[in-house]
Write a protein that holds these residues in place. Structure first.
Motif, PDB file in Angstrom:
ATOM      1  N   VAL A 174     -26.802  -3.657  17.032  1.00 25.56           N
ATOM      2  CA  VAL A 174     -25.979  -2.480  16.756  1.00 25.56           C
ATOM      3  C   VAL A 174     -24.740  -2.921  15.981  1.00 25.56           C
ATOM      4  N   ASP A 175     -24.216  -2.017  15.157  1.00 21.90           N
ATOM      5  CA  ASP A 175     -23.101  -2.361  14.282  1.00 21.90           C
ATOM      6  C   ASP A 175     -21.772  -2.167  14.995  1.00 21.90           C
ATOM      7  N   GLY A 176     -21.571  -2.904  16.087  1.00 16.18           N
ATOM      8  CA  GLY A 176     -20.307  -2.839  16.797  1.00 16.18           C
ATOM      9  C   GLY A 176     -20.385  -2.053  18.085  1.00 16.18           C
ATOM     10  N   VAL A 177     -19.200  -1.680  18.581  1.00 17.67           N
ATOM     11  CA  VAL A 177     -19.056  -0.918  19.826  1.00 17.67           C
ATOM     12  C   VAL A 177     -18.898   0.553  19.465  1.00 17.67           C
ATOM     13  N   PHE A 178     -19.644   1.415  20.159  1.00 20.19           N
ATOM     14  CA  PHE A 178     -19.601   2.845  19.872  1.00 20.19           C
ATOM     15  C   PHE A 178     -18.945   3.604  21.023  1.00 20.19           C
ATOM     16  N   THR A 179     -18.497   4.817  20.724  1.00 16.44           N
ATOM     17  CA  THR A 179     -17.820   5.625  21.736  1.00 16.44           C
ATOM     18  C   THR A 179     -18.745   5.971  22.899  1.00 16.44           C
ATOM     19  N   THR A 180     -20.040   5.971  22.659  1.00 16.70           N
ATOM     20  CA  THR A 180     -21.047   6.033  23.717  1.00 16.70           C
ATOM     21  C   THR A 180     -22.370   5.629  23.102  1.00 16.70           C
ATOM     22  N   ASP A 181     -23.426   5.689  23.866  1.00 13.59           N
ATOM     23  CA  ASP A 181     -24.747   5.292  23.388  1.00 13.59           C
ATOM     24  C   ASP A 181     -25.245   6.296  22.341  1.00 13.59           C
ATOM     25  N   PRO A 182     -25.426   5.873  21.084  1.00  8.84           N
ATOM     26  CA  PRO A 182     -25.893   6.818  20.053  1.00  8.84           C
ATOM     27  C   PRO A 182     -27.275   7.375  20.319  1.00  8.84           C
ATOM     28  N   ARG A 183     -28.044   6.722  21.168  1.00  8.92           N
ATOM     29  CA  ARG A 183     -29.372   7.256  21.496  1.00  8.92           C
ATOM     30  C   ARG A 183     -29.261   8.516  22.342  1.00  8.92           C
ATOM     31  N   ILE A 184     -28.155   8.655  23.073  1.00  5.76           N
ATOM     32  CA  ILE A 184     -27.921   9.853  23.877  1.00  5.76           C
ATOM     33  C   ILE A 184     -27.090  10.864  23.108  1.00  5.76           C
ATOM     34  N   GLU A 185     -26.047  10.405  22.430  1.00  8.77           N
ATOM     35  CA  GLU A 185     -25.156  11.291  21.678  1.00  8.77           C
ATOM     36  C   GLU A 185     -25.098  10.825  20.217  1.00  8.77           C
ATOM     37  N   PRO A 186     -25.855  11.489  19.326  1.00  8.76           N
ATOM     38  CA  PRO A 186     -25.910  11.051  17.925  1.00  8.76           C
ATOM     39  C   PRO A 186     -24.565  11.066  17.206  1.00  8.76           C
ATOM     40  N   ALA A 188     -21.856   9.831  18.312  1.00 10.93           N
ATOM     41  CA  ALA A 188     -21.034   8.688  18.734  1.00 10.93           C
ATOM     42  C   ALA A 188     -20.546   7.918  17.509  1.00 10.93           C
ATOM     43  N   ARG A 189     -19.294   7.482  17.548  1.00 12.08           N
ATOM     44  CA  ARG A 189     -18.684   6.786  16.419  1.00 12.08           C
ATOM     45  C   ARG A 189     -18.500   5.297  16.733  1.00 12.08           C
ATOM     46  N   ARG A 190     -18.565   4.504  15.685  1.00 11.91           N
ATOM     47  CA  ARG A 190     -18.219   3.090  15.822  1.00 11.91           C
ATOM     48  C   ARG A 190     -16.709   2.964  15.987  1.00 11.91           C
ATOM     49  N   VAL A 191     -16.291   2.124  16.940  1.00 10.56           N
ATOM     50  CA  VAL A 191     -14.872   1.859  17.168  1.00 10.56           C
ATOM     51  C   VAL A 191     -14.485   0.619  16.357  1.00 10.56           C
ATOM     52  N   ALA A 192     -13.504   0.746  15.472  1.00 14.28           N
ATOM     53  CA  ALA A 192     -13.133  -0.382  14.608  1.00 14.28           C
ATOM     54  C   ALA A 192     -12.468  -1.501  15.394  1.00 14.28           C
ATOM     55  N   ARG A 193     -11.595  -1.139  16.335  1.00 12.43           N
ATOM     56  CA  ARG A 193     -10.887  -2.139  17.143  1.00 12.43           C
ATOM     57  C   ARG A 193     -10.784  -1.637  18.571  1.00 12.43           C
ATOM     58  N   ILE A 194     -10.932  -2.554  19.516  1.00 12.61           N
ATOM     59  CA  ILE A 194     -10.862  -2.194  20.930  1.00 12.61           C
ATOM     60  C   ILE A 194     -10.200  -3.343  21.680  1.00 12.61           C
ATOM     61  N   SER A 195      -9.484  -3.022  22.738  1.00  3.08           N
ATOM     62  CA  SER A 195      -8.791  -4.070  23.492  1.00  3.08           C
ATOM     63  C   SER A 195      -9.759  -4.824  24.395  1.00  3.08           C
ATOM     64  N   HIS A 196      -9.349  -6.043  24.763  1.00  3.70           N
ATOM     65  CA  HIS A 196     -10.150  -6.823  25.710  1.00  3.70           C
ATOM     66  C   HIS A 196     -10.387  -6.031  26.995  1.00  3.70           C
ATOM     67  N   ASP A 197      -9.335  -5.396  27.496  1.00  2.50           N
ATOM     68  CA  ASP A 197      -9.445  -4.690  28.776  1.00  2.50           C
ATOM     69  C   ASP A 197     -10.420  -3.525  28.683  1.00  2.50           C
ATOM     70  N   GLU A 198     -10.357  -2.768  27.591  1.00 11.28           N
ATOM     71  CA  GLU A 198     -11.299  -1.660  27.421  1.00 11.28           C
ATOM     72  C   GLU A 198     -12.726  -2.179  27.298  1.00 11.28           C
ATOM     73  N   MET A 199     -12.891  -3.264  26.543  1.00 10.24           N
ATOM     74  CA  MET A 199     -14.220  -3.843  26.380  1.00 10.24           C
ATOM     75  C   MET A 199     -14.758  -4.344  27.704  1.00 10.24           C
ATOM     76  N   LEU A 200     -13.889  -4.937  28.515  1.00  8.96           N
ATOM     77  CA  LEU A 200     -14.304  -5.389  29.842  1.00  8.96           C
ATOM     78  C   LEU A 200     -14.813  -4.226  30.684  1.00  8.96           C
ATOM     79  N   GLU A 201     -14.080  -3.131  30.685  1.00  6.07           N
ATOM     80  CA  GLU A 201     -14.490  -1.974  31.485  1.00  6.07           C
ATOM     81  C   GLU A 201     -15.782  -1.388  30.961  1.00  6.07           C
ATOM     82  N   LEU A 202     -15.913  -1.245  29.640  1.00  8.83           N
ATOM     83  CA  LEU A 202     -17.142  -0.693  29.070  1.00  8.83           C
ATOM     84  C   LEU A 202     -18.334  -1.586  29.412  1.00  8.83           C
ATOM     85  N   ALA A 203     -18.148  -2.905  29.298  1.00  7.19           N
ATOM     86  CA  ALA A 203     -19.234  -3.826  29.615  1.00  7.19           C
ATOM     87  C   ALA A 203     -19.590  -3.764  31.097  1.00  7.19           C
TER      88      ALA A 203
END
Length: 401
Positions: A174-186, A188-203
């Motif tokens: 996938v081309d980066g981190v998206f606002t949600t799973d594009p397979r569920i919500e078409p 969904a946008r790619r996030v250009a920059r995200i913090s470590h803490d947000e990425m930790l929670e999403l993961a």
């Protein structure tokens, strides 16, 4: 000369054609003047194949012999990538965990990297040779191969980047981190920059782009991470940068919606009025190796306390076995977790109001809730999960630039 670690996951190493495409990306970066190190996962499906074989022969996760078998996938992949790079006219060599060495401690299957000797990597880079390191594995204090858990090659890459002073690009499908799973919500946008803490929670909440421990390691060691697609032509993946929170010029209140399927809820009623009883419950679960997520404790009308918590559905059998000494334990399956994540959640009651309001308007009952400074998670019926993801994505306007 800038240094760059490129990690290629299983889908990027799925077959000879994908390996050649990934090697082309490495060649492109080398052509741009970078000193390149490559870290690879096993070819798609290989780890599961070896695990299935081990289980058929009486082995299982958490056993050293199983780890030795699982590590073979990455070892083969490192040699195949080195061959692909040589085919493109580059100098390359495969490197296994014991050859560095990459030292790791802890239980088989969940070991943690404790030290890396970068001398061999440094020698390769100075000689113009691309080191291709087998990820997902390390060497225990007693000299045995141990693996680093699912997604452990991400951790290998972050640790190697820290050891040689490099940035780290994680290549996936996938081309980066998206606002949600594009397979569920078409939308969904790619996030250009995200913090470590947000990425930790999403993961941690179910987004499978990066292993949580790799993000923790990168944050602790100051490694610049990017998530990119190996399916884009070399140099054409926009990707997502994972950066320190202070580096974000603009912070959205909500950054993304994550989810995890196959959750279970367990209730232990009538515990006595002391901390010892809940402590006993969680001690039993810890002994059984069960990871607990949401926890709710409330006072029972009949006296004492009721304790509820959620576990992954795969851990339910082990959890119920561990809780046999406790009476009247009940459980519920068919649940899922949906999570709203963003650094802007701190102190924002309106975010919770929106979550409850949206789920109520879509007739999706909330079974449990857990919060942190940057996330709110709700346990819901699994058959309403995709509706919940789409509705929350729209309510927080995540489809807008």
């Amino acid at each position: 000369m800038a240094r760059l670690v490129l990690k290629f996951g299983g889908t990027s190493m799925a077959d000879p054609e994908r390996i050649a495409a990934s090697a082309a990306i490495a060649a492109h970066e080398a052509g741009n003047g970078h000193q390149i190190a490559v870290v690879v996962s096993a070819m798609a499906g290989e780890t599961d194949r070896y695990l299935s074989c081990a289980q058929a022969l009486g082995g299982g996760l958490g056993e050293v012999e199983t780890d030795t078998a699982l590590a073979a996938g990455e070892q083969a992949a490192s040699a195949l990538m080195a061959l692909a790079l040589k085919e493109k006219g580059l100098q390359a060599r495969s490197i296994l965990a014991w050859q560095l060495p990459m030292e790791a401690d802890g239980a088989a299957g969940t070991a943690r990297i404790t030290a890396i000797n970068p001398a061999l990597l440094e020698a390769c880079l100075e000689e113009g040779v691309i080191p291709v390191v087998a990820g997902f594995q390390g060497i225990s204090p007693d000299g045995r191969l141990v693996t680093l858990g699912r997604g452990g090659t991400d951790l290998s890459a972050a640790a190697i980047a820290a050891a040689i002073g490099a940035d780290c690009d994680i290549y996936t499908d996938v081309d980066g981190v998206f606002t949600t799973d594009p397979r569920i919500e078409p939308s969904a946008r790619r996030v250009a920059r995200i913090s470590h803490d947000e990425m930790l929670e999403l993961a941690a909440m179910g987004a499978k782009v990066l292993q949580t421990r790799s993000v923790e390691y990168a944050k602790a060691k100051g490694v610049a991470l990017s998530v990119k697609s190996s399916f884009a032509p070399p140099g054409m993946s926009a990707g997502t940068e994972v950066v320190a929170g202070s580096a974000l010029a603009e912070r959205r209140v909500v950054s993304g919606i994550a989810y995890t399927r196959a959750q279970a809820r367990i209730a232990v009623p009538g515990l006595e009025d002391s901390n010892a009883a809940p402590a006993g419950v969680f001690a039993a679960l810890a002994e059984a190796g069960v990871h607990v997520d949401m926890i709710v404790q409330g006072r029972a009308r009949s006296g004492g306390h009721n304790l509820e918590f959620s576990v992954d559905g795969r851990d339910l059998k082990a959890a119920l076995g561990a809780l046999r000494p406790f009476s009247a334990v009940t459980h519920e399956t068919g649940l899922a977790k949906v999570s709203v994540v963003g650094t802007g959640l701190r102190g924002r009651a309106d975010i919770a109001r929106t979550l409850y309001g949206v789920l109520e308007s879509h007739a999706i009952p909330v079974r449990m809730v857990a919060t942190s400074e940057i996330k709110i998670s709700a346990l819901v019926d699994e058959d309403g999960l995709e509706r919940a993801v789409r509705a929350l994505h729209a309510a927080y306007r995540l489809d807008e630039a």
